[in-house]
Design an enzyme around this catalytic site. Sequence first.
Site, PDB file in Angstrom:
ATOM      1  N   ALA B  71       0.826  -1.202   0.000  1.00 36.93           N
ATOM      2  CA  ALA B  71       0.000   0.000   0.000  1.00 36.93           C
ATOM      3  C   ALA B  71       0.865   1.257   0.000  1.00 36.93           C
ATOM      4  O   ALA B  71       0.486   2.282  -0.574  1.00 36.93           O
ATOM      5  CB  ALA B  71      -0.919  -0.004   1.217  1.00 36.93           C
ATOM      6  N   THR B  72       2.008   1.183   0.640  1.00 36.51           N
ATOM      7  CA  THR B  72       2.911   2.336   0.645  1.00 36.51           C
ATOM      8  C   THR B  72       3.272   2.724  -0.786  1.00 36.51           C
ATOM      9  O   THR B  72       3.268   3.902  -1.147  1.00 36.51           O
ATOM     10  CB  THR B  72       4.171   2.008   1.467  1.00 36.51           C
ATOM     11  OG1 THR B  72       3.785   1.889   2.840  1.00 36.51           O
ATOM     12  CG2 THR B  72       5.237   3.078   1.326  1.00 36.51           C
ATOM     13  N   GLN B 182      -7.551  -0.437   5.507  1.00 36.50           N
ATOM     14  CA  GLN B 182      -8.234  -0.943   6.710  1.00 36.50           C
ATOM     15  C   GLN B 182      -9.702  -1.274   6.446  1.00 36.50           C
ATOM     16  O   GLN B 182     -10.419  -1.675   7.369  1.00 36.50           O
ATOM     17  CB  GLN B 182      -8.121   0.088   7.848  1.00 36.50           C
ATOM     18  CG  GLN B 182      -6.701   0.342   8.315  1.00 36.50           C
ATOM     19  CD  GLN B 182      -6.086  -0.862   9.043  1.00 36.50           C
ATOM     20  OE1 GLN B 182      -6.785  -1.754   9.525  1.00 36.50           O
ATOM     21  NE2 GLN B 182      -4.752  -0.886   9.113  1.00 36.50           N
ATOM     22  N   SER B 202      -3.862  -3.513   0.460  1.00 38.57           N
ATOM     23  CA  SER B 202      -2.663  -4.262   0.851  1.00 38.57           C
ATOM     24  C   SER B 202      -3.071  -5.643   1.342  1.00 38.57           C
ATOM     25  O   SER B 202      -3.910  -5.765   2.234  1.00 38.57           O
ATOM     26  CB  SER B 202      -1.958  -3.503   1.966  1.00 38.57           C
ATOM     27  OG  SER B 202      -0.856  -4.243   2.419  1.00 38.57           O
ATOM     28  N   ALA B 203      -2.464  -6.682   0.771  1.00 40.51           N
ATOM     29  CA  ALA B 203      -2.900  -8.054   1.059  1.00 40.51           C
ATOM     30  C   ALA B 203      -2.687  -8.469   2.501  1.00 40.51           C
ATOM     31  O   ALA B 203      -3.477  -9.224   3.057  1.00 40.51           O
ATOM     32  CB  ALA B 203      -2.167  -9.034   0.131  1.00 40.51           C
ATOM     33  N   THR B 240       9.293  -7.458 -12.436  1.00 43.66           N
ATOM     34  CA  THR B 240       8.903  -8.855 -12.608  1.00 43.66           C
ATOM     35  C   THR B 240       7.785  -9.193 -11.636  1.00 43.66           C
ATOM     36  O   THR B 240       7.841  -8.833 -10.465  1.00 43.66           O
ATOM     37  CB  THR B 240      10.120  -9.771 -12.379  1.00 43.66           C
ATOM     38  OG1 THR B 240      11.077  -9.492 -13.394  1.00 43.66           O
ATOM     39  CG2 THR B 240       9.735 -11.237 -12.452  1.00 43.66           C
ATOM     40  N   CYS B 327       3.948   1.114  12.056  1.00 47.61           N
ATOM     41  CA  CYS B 327       4.899   1.828  11.211  1.00 47.61           C
ATOM     42  C   CYS B 327       5.685   2.858  12.003  1.00 47.61           C
ATOM     43  O   CYS B 327       6.709   3.334  11.562  1.00 47.61           O
ATOM     44  CB  CYS B 327       4.181   2.528  10.073  1.00 47.61           C
ATOM     45  SG  CYS B 327       3.162   1.378   9.172  1.00 47.61           S
TER      46      CYS B 327
END
Lengths: 393, 390
Positions: B71-72, B182, B202-203, B240, B327
């Site tokens: 996500a960043t 979130q 984000s996974a 890749t 973070c």
Amino acid sequence: MEIYLDNNATTMVDPKVVEAMVPFFGQMYGNPNSLHKFGTQTHAALTKAVDQVYKALNAADADDVIFTSCATESNNWVLKSVWLDHIMHGHKNHIVVSEVEHPSVLTTCRFLEEQGVKVTYLPVNDQGIVEAHTVKSFITDRTALVSIMWANNETGMIFPIKEIGEICREKGVLFHTDAVQAVGKIPVDLQAVHVDFLSFSAHKFHGPKGIGGLYIRNSQALSPLLHGGEHMGGRRSGTLNVPYIVGMGLAMELATQNMSATSAKIRALRDRLEDALLQLPDVFVVGNRANRTPNTLLISIRGVEGEGMLWDLNNAHIGASTGSACASEDLEANTVMLAIGADSELAHTGIRLSLSRFTTEAEVDAVIDAFKKAVGRLRAISSSYAKVQPTHS
Amino acid sequence: MRVYLDNNATTKIDPLVKVKMQPFFEELYGNPNSLHAYGMEVRPHLNEALGAVYDALNIPDEDDVLITSCATESNNSVLKGVFFKHILTNPDKNHIVTTAVEHPSVLETLLFLEEHGVRVTFVDVDENGGVSAQAVKDAVTDQTILISMMWANNETGMIFPVAEVAKFAREKGILFHTDAVQAIGKLPVDLKKVRVDYLTLSAHKFHGPKGIGALYVRKGCELPNLFHGGEQMGGKRAGTLNVPYIVGMGLAIRQAVNHVEVMNTQVRALRDELEDALAKIPDTFIVGPRHMRTPNTILLSIRGVEGEAMLWDLNRAGIAASTGSACASESLHANPVMSAIGQDPELAHTAIRLSLSRFTTLEEVEYTIEVFTKAVERLRSISSTYGYKG
């Protein structure tokens, strides 16, 4: 038999690396930046991975090695941040690269040109390399950065990085090298050569896809490409990909320990393959083999379209390539072949065979067989190749 | 017993996801951009995973989903992309509106862009940790090019008025980005109903792997690449492809969306039980009305108890919690969200976040209540600031 000879595109993950990563997909899933045990229990493995990378590259303690998601990220980071830090508001306006860099460098440079940056794309010689004196002659007092790859992905040719590094140091110009094709194949010693930034990627040396790194000499300033939390000392944000970092550390250790023995074995197999294919009439191998990475062979076969060859090999269960996988969906002439001055017919006939430490002699022999048959078949139906040899003398 | 209540920081990989990824390391290891069988044979799996993302968020076919490393990266791509494409070329449109409580990947990027001449308005949150749509609208000027507002906050779980602000932005011709990290798997996210221009996910926040995420881009809102290079992702994001993780994210988002109802019934009930029990402890404060929060999150502050100390007591008992965003967890600053909602600085140091997942059990919740209550007693008994009467 399935034979994979496209190891410059990507490699199989070493089973030992998979084994090392597995616990971090299971119980050890904490975020390493968390203070609780789920987080802190990952620290020892991360520290070990960092140590493995420093050791493999012989980086100094004062240097930074920052994990990224791939070499593409590392390359974009250096080029764009040099632009933002040194060019956008400063006196410098110029970047020097070679014309055979990876697309992640070349495409970024084209973007920077749209933003007003001057970029010089240095030509390669008939061996497919950029000579150090050529680099020297194009550096001006407004040059901010030189970015030259350590070894080329298509030809395997090794560039004179030590000399270029010295020139950049003397001229006070930052020097970046994309070492994706060098790390794990040839010695990379960052205390023996002077580079400011070096990109690498795990999936080229039997680590996972989606993790790489950027080496930064002496922890010098470079604005982040990914701003955010405090990961990596604030230099590169994003939750740490713990399994892949652990995997990359081990993969690098495995690729660099006993390198001289391993590369001698790979080189012997590559040379066996190359010697056999060179017995075919009207074939050309690019670059002096002594100055190539030990696993790589770029061969062109007059009268045989690279794509046609690829399909025949594929039908024989052999994975090869006509060039960089990053550009493999466009059927253009091989850019490196054009750069070294091959005529455009020949430039469509380049086939790259790239071995790994998992390649066996039996596989090489099977490839020689299949390759010769395919050339025979394709030349027989070729409109451009005179298959009948002169017989009247 | 080990209890993981830090699911807003990261989550356990769903065992089904782990199994699904396994073949892509040693067997199906080809580069999907290669033309040979090794490359081609992984493509159907990638297509299936990408299809799962489109289905999960009800994304129109014409729009793009770019796979990113996290996500960043997605957040940096949007903010820097808008800067490169719009602000550098038209200095009259140099204003971005955001909130004071965005993730550091938004806030830090905007602080960096301020150094390059971008003007940024950081809209404050109210006393509940919420953002009013009106406050965002009021911050907009003729020069505003982008609004970036998260769908739900990582620390409080407070849900922001995304639908209303998205509609407003659309009417005004302003680009709208939401960091939905979130929200996915916790709330319904339907991009045909809520018309945003960019969305970040984000996974590893929904039981997928760490190191993979995505950026949704509406057709017509394309931006310059953050990663230039090869022709992966239609040339819009080079690098890749991380095949195992993409495949894993596909299954993880399918599972997450299938479990939204479970999150809003069973997990919500567990969260409420935990919250009710902790709210009975005297002098504790819970941030934000629970119906306005994601169903798994509690942020509470406990007068007289340092958040860090509480964290250690919980940790010793095998319970993982957080004082705020992982973070920034190594800096012992006051919780920025608590500060933003106007708690006094003493209280802002006492915040503990508990975040559940669909793997959290009743037994774990009951154990946590017991440990938590004892820890508060112990820490208050040795506190110099809290007059504790046993």
